[in-house]
Scaffold this active site. Structure first.
Site, PDB file in Angstrom:
ATOM      1  CG  HIS A 162     -22.899  -8.092  99.985  1.00  0.00           C
ATOM      2  ND1 HIS A 162     -23.554  -8.262 101.187  1.00  0.00           N
ATOM      3  CD2 HIS A 162     -22.830  -6.749  99.791  1.00  0.00           C
ATOM      4  CE1 HIS A 162     -23.873  -7.085 101.689  1.00  0.00           C
ATOM      5  NE2 HIS A 162     -23.435  -6.150 100.872  1.00  0.00           N
ATOM      6  CG  ASP A 383      -3.341  -2.065 117.265  1.00  0.00           C
ATOM      7  OD1 ASP A 383      -2.452  -2.548 116.527  1.00  0.00           O
ATOM      8  OD2 ASP A 383      -3.084  -1.497 118.343  1.00  0.00           O
TER       9      ASP A 383
END
Length: 453
Positions: A162, A383
């Site tokens: 993070h 994808d």
């Protein structure tokens, strides 16, 4: 669920990082975050047209997909995300040493469909890559684990520190990686590494500031065993919540506003059954600051360009419209002038003032419930060349922790018109929330992802 680690390796950039880019400077907002990994898991079934009886063919297909993931990740590191192949050096910099992304291959003996029929949220942690290093210095910026299932399905877990970036950064990384795997150059978005110029890092030890901020949240810390539950809101329920949240002072509440306010109302009701305290509760929502300033900061700017809007909700604001109103007022305070205050020579002093102001608000609250929206990161469009994921998940936890654990992540459902809320609460609070009839009238608890559209 039996899981076997097959291999561990490092995916390096396909070409060396230029010497002038060997050091990535963290910006002010990056420095003031703890080193924890944000994790997202994408689940892909084997394509329907592939025969499940031909195990040799399935093994070949899985092998080819793994190779494509590694190759395209290597190219992604070279062209766009070279710091991810390095390690955190300290609170100021990433050493872009091209060591590579820590990459784990694992194999589950069950099928993906069997797991998704009723996923155990605590078993999801098995899909998360672990390298045994919990320290900041020398920590990998990014880690990946690809778990193959007996049916040929895949679970791809990506973890990014993070300190390197927020959810917007995370979404950009995953979508770029998939676009490169599909060889779709038009879908690739080039990141900007100018956050340390926009928000100059501090020269003194930023942990001093982190300690100040942490001290303000100590009253909200608990040593408990957290429990994770998923509450899924479908489109019709969300429309009803929006209608309930609408009033003369609250027009057109958003999906995130309505669901956040409703969950906040239900959770604080559970808190009040245990305590006689009449103090207000604090609703904290992560806010993307990129579009709060003029000129706008690009969505492709890498870093933690965010702040928490803190809405103090009193006993007078217990209905949905009142909670949404308080949240909107808190977000309004994070305006262009607020963001600009972190850009000058006095940025660190302004930060100190901002957290002192935040501390004054926190001191008035009995508890703090944090929300983070992962909506619109396009995770369900990722994808790699064999279709979109059937499910996208966060991770569960069943370890004893001493931290702030009243935390909710809001995610899209597969078709994008629903909300999947991952709620992390102490065990005794979750036991009360699970019995909330109003909540269960609007949301389904822990449904199978196969039944969620």
């Amino acid at each position: 669920m039996d899981l076997e680690i097959i291999s561990r390796e490092y995916i390096k950039p396909s070409s060396p990082t230029p010497s002038n880019l060997r050091t990535h400077k963290l910006c002010l907002f990056d420095q003031l975050l703890d080193h924890i990994y944000a994790a997202c898991i994408l689940y892909y079934p084997l394509n329907q047209e592939i025969s499940l009886s031909d195990s040799t063919n399935i093994d070949l297909i899985v092998s080819e997909r793994l190779q494509l993931l590694k190759q395209s990740l290597s190219e992604t590191l070279t062209n766009h995300f070279y710091p991810l192949a390095g390690k955190l050096k300290d609170d100021f910099t990433v050493d872009c040493n091209d060591e590579g992304v820590y990459f784990v291959e694992a194999r589950a003996k069950t099928s993906l469909n069997e797991f998704l029929t009723q996923p155990d949220l605590y078993l999801i942690s098995k899909f998360v890559p672990k390298d045994g290093n919990d320290r900041l210095a020398g920590a990998h910026v990014a880690k990946v684990q690809v778990t193959t299932f007996a049916c040929g399905g895949l679970a791809i877990c990506t973890c990014v520190s993070h300190m390197f970036g927020d959810g917007t950064t995370f979404g950009l990384l995953l979508n770029n990686w998939a676009a490169i795997a599909r060889k779709n150059a038009e879908a690739v978005k080039f990141p900007y590494y100018n956050a340390s110029f926009l928000f100059p890092p501090v020269d003194e030890d930023p942990k001093y500031a982190t300690c100040w901020r942490t001290a303000m949240f100590v009253p909200f810390y608990k040593t408990r065993r957290p429990v994770t539950r998923r509450f899924v809101f479908h489109a019709k329920a969300i429309a009803n919540l929006k209608a309930k949240a609408t009033s003369p002072r609250v027009q057109k509440p958003s999906t995130v506003e309505a669901v956040s306010a409703f969950l906040f109302k239900c959770i604080t009701a559970a808190f009040k059954t245990k305590s006689c305290l009449r103090k207000p509760h604090l609703l904290a929502h992560a806010v993307n600051l990129r579009r709060k300033i003029k000129p706008l900061i690009s969505d492709y700017t890498i870093g933690n360009i965010l702040w928490h809007a803190n809405a103090l909700c009193t006993e007078d604001e217990v209905e949905l419209d009142g909670i949404v109103y308080c949240l909107r007022e808190a977000i309004k305070r994070l305006n262009g002038d607020f963001v600009k205050s972190f850009q000058g020579d006095d940025a660190f002093l302004e930060y100190r003032k901002a957290i002192q102001d935040e501390g004054e608000v926190c001191s008035k609250a009995a508890d703090r419930i944090m929300f983070s929206s992962w909506r619109n990161f396009c995770f369900y469009n990722i994808d790699f060349g064999w279709g979109k994921p059937i499910w996208v998940s966060s991770t569960g936890s069943d370890e004893m922790v001493t931290t702030f654990i009243n935390f909710i992540i809001l995610m899209d459902t597969r078709l994008g018109d629903g909300i999947e809320a991952w709620v992390l609460l102490p065990e005794e609070d979750m036991a009360l929330l699970e019995l909330d009839k109003e909540l269960l009238a609007f949301a389904t608890m822990d449904p199978s992802p196969l039944d969620i559209c």
